[in-house]
Design a protein around this motif. Sequence first.
Motif, PDB file in Angstrom:
ATOM      1  N   VAL A   1      -5.849   2.500   5.295  1.00 48.47           N
ATOM      2  CA  VAL A   1      -5.787   0.923   5.978  1.00 48.47           C
ATOM      3  C   VAL A   1      -4.223   1.017   5.647  1.00 48.47           C
ATOM      4  O   VAL A   1      -3.529  -0.148   7.187  1.00 48.47           O
ATOM      5  N   GLY A   2      -3.139   1.844   5.669  1.00 52.93           N
ATOM      6  CA  GLY A   2      -2.262   1.640   5.242  1.00 52.93           C
ATOM      7  C   GLY A   2      -1.812   2.378   6.976  1.00 52.93           C
ATOM      8  O   GLY A   2      -1.019   1.009   7.540  1.00 52.93           O
TER       9      GLY A   2
ATOM     10  N   VAL B   1       0.755  -1.008  -0.103  1.00 56.86           N
ATOM     11  CA  VAL B   1      -0.140   0.483   0.076  1.00 56.86           C
ATOM     12  C   VAL B   1       0.853   1.313  -0.469  1.00 56.86           C
ATOM     13  O   VAL B   1       0.886   2.296  -0.479  1.00 56.86           O
ATOM     14  N   TRP B   2       1.361   1.186   0.560  1.00 52.76           N
ATOM     15  CA  TRP B   2       2.919   2.965   0.709  1.00 52.76           C
ATOM     16  C   TRP B   2       3.576   2.701  -0.214  1.00 52.76           C
ATOM     17  O   TRP B   2       3.736   3.904  -0.515  1.00 52.76           O
ATOM     18  N   GLY B   3       3.960   1.394  -0.705  1.00 50.56           N
ATOM     19  CA  GLY B   3       4.522   1.425  -2.400  1.00 50.56           C
ATOM     20  C   GLY B   3       3.514   2.149  -2.740  1.00 50.56           C
ATOM     21  O   GLY B   3       4.433   3.065  -4.330  1.00 50.56           O
ATOM     22  N   SER B   4       2.685   1.644  -3.123  1.00 43.86           N
ATOM     23  CA  SER B   4       2.088   2.666  -4.561  1.00 43.86           C
ATOM     24  C   SER B   4       1.829   3.986  -4.145  1.00 43.86           C
ATOM     25  O   SER B   4       0.492   3.928  -5.156  1.00 43.86           O
ATOM     26  N   THR B   5       1.649   4.478  -3.340  1.00 45.48           N
ATOM     27  CA  THR B   5       1.275   5.476  -2.834  1.00 45.48           C
ATOM     28  C   THR B   5       1.876   6.952  -3.618  1.00 45.48           C
ATOM     29  O   THR B   5       1.115   7.455  -4.642  1.00 45.48           O
ATOM     30  N   TYR B   6       3.025   6.410  -4.763  1.00 42.13           N
ATOM     31  CA  TYR B   6       3.502   7.245  -5.320  1.00 42.13           C
ATOM     32  C   TYR B   6       2.766   6.911  -6.846  1.00 42.13           C
ATOM     33  O   TYR B   6       2.246   8.214  -7.321  1.00 42.13           O
TER      34      TYR B   6
ATOM     35  N   ILE C   1      -7.393   7.541  -0.219  1.00 45.53           N
ATOM     36  CA  ILE C   1      -7.705   8.407   1.066  1.00 45.53           C
ATOM     37  C   ILE C   1      -7.965   7.090   2.342  1.00 45.53           C
ATOM     38  O   ILE C   1      -7.418   6.581   2.976  1.00 45.53           O
ATOM     39  N   LEU C   2      -8.266   6.376   1.621  1.00 43.62           N
ATOM     40  CA  LEU C   2      -8.728   4.792   2.031  1.00 43.62           C
ATOM     41  C   LEU C   2      -7.851   3.730   2.274  1.00 43.62           C
ATOM     42  O   LEU C   2      -7.672   3.290   3.836  1.00 43.62           O
ATOM     43  N   LEU C   3      -7.171   3.227   1.585  1.00 39.02           N
ATOM     44  CA  LEU C   3      -5.622   2.363   1.741  1.00 39.02           C
ATOM     45  C   LEU C   3      -4.943   3.342   2.071  1.00 39.02           C
ATOM     46  O   LEU C   3      -4.209   2.863   3.273  1.00 39.02           O
TER      47      LEU C   3
ATOM     48  N   ALA D   1      -9.972  11.827   4.759  1.00 34.13           N
ATOM     49  CA  ALA D   1      -9.227  10.659   5.706  1.00 34.13           C
ATOM     50  C   ALA D   1      -9.545  11.378   7.677  1.00 34.13           C
ATOM     51  O   ALA D   1      -8.785  10.627   7.627  1.00 34.13           O
ATOM     52  N   SER D   2      -8.714  12.377   7.672  1.00 32.12           N
ATOM     53  CA  SER D   2      -8.898  13.401   8.979  1.00 32.12           C
ATOM     54  C   SER D   2     -10.057  12.664  10.006  1.00 32.12           C
ATOM     55  O   SER D   2     -10.551  12.721  10.550  1.00 32.12           O
TER      56      SER D   2
END
Length: 338
Positions: free
Chosen positions: A234-235, A24-29, A228-230, A52-53
């Motif tokens: 989630v991440g 997930v974090w690798g895919s945020t870029y 927003i969601l992942l 998100a907040s």
Amino acid sequence: MGHNATDRRASLLVWGALGIVYVVWGSTYLGIGIAIESIPPMLSGAIRFLIASALLAGFLVMRSGLSVLRMTWREFRGAAVVGVLLLTLGNGMLAVAEQYVSTGLAALLVASVPLWLVVFRFVVRDRPKVLTLAGVLVGLGGVAMLSLTGGEDAGTVGIVVVLLASVSWAIGSFLSARIAMPANAFAASTVEMFVGGLGLLLLGSGLGERLDPSAVTGRSWLALAYLILLGSLVGFTAFSWLLGNAPISLVATYAYVNPAVAVGLGALVLGEPVTTQILVGGAIILVGVALVISTERKPRQAAEPGGVPAEPAEPSHEPDGEPAGPPAVRLHADSALD
């Protein structure tokens, strides 16, 4: 038998959560790169973090009541400052830079954050170990290589902006361990995302960014929803759970797995070129980061039967799941500036 089954289940949960953080974090870029195809970069970040907040605050209140969000003015101010440094400046500049550089190259440059954190420690006379400094020198050599030879699609402006974003993220991570922050990490993240998103809204609007919903593609809306969601919820939830249930030395591996995931996804989904310079420079950065993390790691207890070392994690205030620093400096996730 029951004990072994429990250990296996705990081990599977840890590796499952770690897999989420890796991917997930690798895919945020990639998510940011697709979102800004038709949404102005700073406004895309503003929408992401404000929503998100609100979702995180609503979840916390439903689960624990309004008291979970109580904090002193000093704690709120600390979280707000960190939110501006990490999200308004760090994440905002990253999104702007991805207009000029590939998502993979951006991720590799952001991987330098743990190196900047050690530099800041040195400046305040907290003397890191010799091997830690060696890791910093190796990693910064990789940064210099990428900055000078970058890639065919890398503009000088984009590289400079990514490096400024990384430094801002590192400053925010560095300060968060040294100023008053809300005791509850989720409450701190709520404030960081709200203030960081508000800062992006004001900055983007002030610089002339305007959102035209009719011009936004379905692909960009989907990418924003994913972020927003992942990316942010989630991440971050998986990361926070890992901090309390897995050894920091294991959790910290996201710092050099995320960039590899980002480069791979950028090449597969967007067809971004992976040049020799990017491969070699990126590998040098990741070697430096791995050296810093492994050297900074303090000796812990032996592994439990389930395969997960019995090493307590230290708490962290993380905005939304974006990577930054090594464990002994302070383990920080958005990734990912992402």
